[in-house]
Design a protein around this motif. Sequence first.
Motif, short mmCIF file in Angstrom:
data_model
loop_
_atom_site.label_atom_id
_atom_site.label_comp_id
_atom_site.label_asym_id
_atom_site.label_seq_id
_atom_site.Cartn_x
_atom_site.Cartn_y
_atom_site.Cartn_z
N GLN A 1 -79.34 20.57 67.99
CA GLN A 1 -79.75 19.85 66.54
C GLN A 1 -79.44 18.59 66.48
O GLN A 1 -78.26 18.24 66.94
N GLN A 3 -79.30 15.48 63.44
CA GLN A 3 -79.32 15.20 62.08
C GLN A 3 -80.59 13.96 61.96
O GLN A 3 -80.54 13.12 62.64
N TYR A 31 -88.08 17.82 71.78
CA TYR A 31 -88.80 18.52 70.47
C TYR A 31 -90.07 18.68 70.65
O TYR A 31 -90.84 17.71 71.14
N SER A 102 -86.23 26.42 66.62
CA SER A 102 -85.75 26.10 65.40
C SER A 102 -86.31 24.97 64.74
O SER A 102 -87.18 24.05 65.66
N ASP A 104 -85.23 21.20 62.54
CA ASP A 104 -84.29 20.55 61.93
C ASP A 104 -84.95 19.64 60.85
O ASP A 104 -85.96 19.14 60.79
#
Length: 115
Positions: A1, A3, A31, A102, A104
């Motif tokens: 993950q 930010q 990613y 997922s 982010d």
Amino acid sequence: QVQLVESGGGLVQAGGSLRLSCAASGSIFNYNAVGWHRQAPGKQRELVAFITSGSVTNYAVSVKGRFTISRDNAKNTVNLQMNSLKPEDTGVYYCYAMTLRSTDWGQGTQVTVSS
């Protein structure tokens, strides 16, 4: 993950340009895709553009030919160059980074295009 922090939004007249940047706290190399969505007042969030790990790009029809997305894996940034802006481009622009499991999201940056 990771930010994600967006910057570069602001107020611009129709026909003007803005460059949005998204800085990731970690590597975006793995990613599958990184990109931008936007949300106009009273409307659903919509895809603007994304770029895959293989540098394949995809744009919404409404921005094709005016916006250019790029990614710099060494600097962990994703940029969106927006030219020939229109009032309908107004909204909050969100950066995202997606894997198969997922996604982010950043907090968003406001873009306002005046007529």
